[in-house]
Write an enzyme that holds these catalytic residues in place. Structure first.
Site, PDB file in Angstrom:
ATOM      1  N   ASP A   1       0.824  -1.208   0.000  1.00  0.00           N
ATOM      2  CA  ASP A   1       0.000   0.000   0.000  1.00  0.00           C
ATOM      3  C   ASP A   1       0.859   1.260   0.000  1.00  0.00           C
ATOM      4  O   ASP A   1       0.568   2.231   0.697  1.00  0.00           O
ATOM      5  CB  ASP A   1      -0.947  -0.002   1.198  1.00  0.00           C
ATOM      6  CG  ASP A   1      -2.164   0.878   0.955  1.00  0.00           C
ATOM      7  OD1 ASP A   1      -2.455   1.185  -0.211  1.00  0.00           O
ATOM      8  OD2 ASP A   1      -2.833   1.264   1.935  1.00  0.00           O
TER       9      ASP A   1
ATOM     10  N   LYS B   1       1.974   4.656  -1.150  1.00  0.00           N
ATOM     11  CA  LYS B   1       1.357   5.793  -1.828  1.00  0.00           C
ATOM     12  C   LYS B   1       1.632   7.031  -0.978  1.00  0.00           C
ATOM     13  O   LYS B   1       2.012   6.925   0.199  1.00  0.00           O
ATOM     14  CB  LYS B   1      -0.150   5.570  -1.995  1.00  0.00           C
ATOM     15  CG  LYS B   1      -0.886   5.328  -0.672  1.00  0.00           C
ATOM     16  CD  LYS B   1      -2.350   5.031  -0.924  1.00  0.00           C
ATOM     17  CE  LYS B   1      -3.072   4.740   0.385  1.00  0.00           C
ATOM     18  NZ  LYS B   1      -4.495   4.439   0.168  1.00  0.00           N
TER      19      LYS B   1
ATOM     20  N   ASN C   1       0.404   7.425   2.722  1.00  0.00           N
ATOM     21  CA  ASN C   1       0.945   6.565   3.771  1.00  0.00           C
ATOM     22  C   ASN C   1       2.394   6.876   4.119  1.00  0.00           C
ATOM     23  O   ASN C   1       3.027   6.147   4.873  1.00  0.00           O
ATOM     24  CB  ASN C   1       0.819   5.090   3.363  1.00  0.00           C
ATOM     25  CG  ASN C   1      -0.608   4.585   3.501  1.00  0.00           C
ATOM     26  OD1 ASN C   1      -1.441   5.223   4.136  1.00  0.00           O
ATOM     27  ND2 ASN C   1      -0.895   3.440   2.915  1.00  0.00           N
TER      28      ASN C   1
END
Length: 262
Positions: free
Chosen positions: A6, A8, A11
């Protein structure tokens, strides 16, 4: 043996000294060593590797694809494959041409091409050398990796904070909210579970049609695609049970909404 899945902008945060901190490990998977793969359909579409989309089985190479998408985003202002809805975005990720703006340096262009190889076996970092192969790329030739990991390099931006409790760098729409404890995963009632029935279901025929229509070799026939909205994190059940909430409407995995955590 951990894959993150995840990566991106949402984050990636900075600590008080300006060094990077990754957050939200809700989609990570452990014990994915050489030869092992996992099949959970999860992540944020614009940063998801092709092998996740077609559920052909994936390993740590998906994080190098995501790093390439993130790098492209940071250098140009948007991810490499985007469209007005999710199914068109998926189609671009699976079959679209990678367009590199002319203002990118030769080293940046070279690294982006290597990160965004659709075949994970050809992707830089996807082989036995893992991160060592990435570190040797010309784009990083000025980086002293030992100093970087030891935090001896000066970050380009250091937040101006008054104390450890200073939250001025966060948007006030979040800091004004009343904190609420997350529910205990083991104590979710049957009525709560009933409220979410069906929300993450995708007909196997849809996923199979995508898988059948995609190959690392060019095909004439186009895959069927998923209907949905762009820039939406998704997660479909691959096991597990924990329900979670994000902050802007979609599926668990980061920026928006809820989903099921394997």
């Amino acid at each position: 043996g951990i894959i993150y899945r995840d990566l991106k902008p949402e984050n990636i945060m900075l600590n008080s000294q300006g060094h990077i901190k990754l957050t939200d490990f809700g989609l990570c998977k452990e014990s994915i060593h050489d030869g092992a793969v996992t099949h959970t359909f999860c992540g944020t579409i614009e940063y998801m590797a092709p092998e996740i989309l077609v559920r052909s089985g994936h390993n740590r190479a998906v994080d190098w694809w995501s790093l390439g998408a993130l790098m492209y985003d940071m250098l140009t202002g948007s991810p490499p494959f985007t469209a007005e809805n999710r199914k068109k975005t998926i189609d671009k990720i699976l079959k679209g041409k990678l367009v590199l703006p002319p203002y990118l340096t030769p080293d940046a262009r070279d690294l982006l091409k290597k990160f965004l190889k659709r075949n994970p076996n050809q992707r830089v970092g996807g082989g036995p050398g893992d991160a060592a192969d990435v570190q040797k790329q010309p784009f990083f030739r000025h980086i002293n990796w030992e100093d970087l990991l030891a935090r001896r390099l000066d970050p380009p931006f250091k937040p101006c904070l008054q104390s450890e409790e200073d939250v001025s760098q966060f948007d006030t729409r979040f800091t004004r909210q009343t904190p609420v404890d997350s529910p205990d995963d083991a104590a979710i009632s049957e009525s709560a579970n009933q409220a979410f029935l069906g929300f993450t279901y995708v007909a196997p025929s849809v996923l199979e049609s995508i898988k059948e229509g995609f190959s690392f070799q060019p095909k004439v026939r186009s895959p069927r695609r998923l209907n949905s909205s762009p820039r939406t994190p998704v997660r479909y059940p691959g096991g597990g049970s924990a329900l979670g909430w994000g902050n802007q409407g979609g599926y668990r995995g980061g920026k928006r909404g809820w989903g099921i955590q394997a």
